[in-house]
Design a protein around this motif. Structure first.
Motif, short mmCIF file in Angstrom:
data_model
loop_
_atom_site.label_atom_id
_atom_site.label_comp_id
_atom_site.label_asym_id
_atom_site.label_seq_id
_atom_site.Cartn_x
_atom_site.Cartn_y
_atom_site.Cartn_z
N LYS A 2 76.30 26.89 30.89
CA LYS A 2 75.34 26.30 29.95
C LYS A 2 75.20 24.82 30.28
O LYS A 2 76.19 24.13 30.51
CB LYS A 2 75.81 26.47 28.51
N ILE A 3 73.98 24.37 30.30
CA ILE A 3 73.69 22.96 30.56
C ILE A 3 72.99 22.38 29.34
O ILE A 3 72.07 22.99 28.79
CB ILE A 3 72.78 22.78 31.80
N THR A 4 73.42 21.19 28.94
CA THR A 4 72.71 20.45 27.91
C THR A 4 71.90 19.36 28.60
O THR A 4 72.45 18.54 29.33
CB THR A 4 73.70 19.80 26.91
N TYR A 45 70.67 27.03 28.36
CA TYR A 45 70.50 25.59 28.26
C TYR A 45 69.95 25.23 26.89
O TYR A 45 69.44 26.07 26.17
CB TYR A 45 69.58 25.06 29.36
N LYS A 77 78.65 20.32 30.79
CA LYS A 77 77.68 19.98 31.83
C LYS A 77 76.42 19.41 31.18
O LYS A 77 75.80 20.06 30.33
CB LYS A 77 77.33 21.21 32.65
N ILE A 79 72.73 17.03 31.89
CA ILE A 79 71.76 16.39 32.76
C ILE A 79 70.90 15.49 31.87
O ILE A 79 70.33 15.95 30.88
CB ILE A 79 70.87 17.41 33.51
N ILE A 127 70.27 20.36 38.63
CA ILE A 127 70.74 21.67 38.19
C ILE A 127 71.67 22.26 39.25
O ILE A 127 72.76 22.76 38.93
CB ILE A 127 69.55 22.61 37.89
N THR A 130 75.11 20.82 39.27
CA THR A 130 76.04 21.23 38.19
C THR A 130 76.89 22.42 38.61
O THR A 130 77.94 22.66 38.04
CB THR A 130 75.31 21.58 36.87
#
Length: 161
Positions: A2-4, A45, A77, A79, A127, A130
């Motif tokens: 999962k990316i924030t 995300y 994680k 960005i 992305i 990460t």
């Protein structure tokens, strides 16, 4: 995974004026969302907005807000989309106050709305990074991914190296 994603403004998010006889760019919805809609990602995300400013207008309270969003989020994680003028300074600040997280800062020289924008490739590089990097603060621009301590910018060309 999962990316924030954290929107702060900068050229990447600049949009055409929405009024007649408007001449100055405005900030609107995050460019991240338009890019992610095209990508159809295979990961989870979320997108949060810290602010919508030109990076030369960021204040310490804005940097504190960005740091607080990262520190209080359960994710690891992040960005950040950011203006190019002060992204190195923001990275240096975040390195002092954010620990045990992966933070990648990126942006664009031309707004995402422009057909020749570098925004999609820069966000795509972030992305991809990460998946490969451990915790720390990084910047990715112009096909380069480096630690905030190792990246530089040529002020004549605007390119990061």
């Amino acid at each position: 995974m999962k990316i924030t994603f954290i929107q702060t403004g900068g050229t990447i998010d600049k949009d055409y004026p929405k009024v007649t006889k408007g001449w100055a760019f405005e900030f609107g919805e995050p460019a991240i969302q338009r890019i992610m809609d095209k990508l159809e990602p295979a990961f989870e995300y979320k997108i949060v907005t810290a602010c919508q400013k030109d990076s030369s207008q960021l204040l310490k309270k804005d940097l504190d807000e960005i740091a607080n969003l990262i520190r209080h989020d359960n994710g690891v994680k992040f960005i950040i989309t950011h203006g190019t003028d002060t992204m190195i300074q923001t990275a240096l600040y975040l390195n002092k106050v954010v620990k045990d997280k992966l933070v990648i800062i990126t942006g664009a020289i031309r707004p995402e709305r422009f057909s020749n924008s570098d925004a999609p490739i820069n966000l795509g590089s972030a992305i991809a990074a990460t998946n490969l990097l451990e915790k720390g603060i990084y910047i990715t621009m112009h096909g380069v991914v480096k630690s905030h301590l190792d990246i530089n910018r040529n002020l004549e060309t605007g390119k990061f190296f």
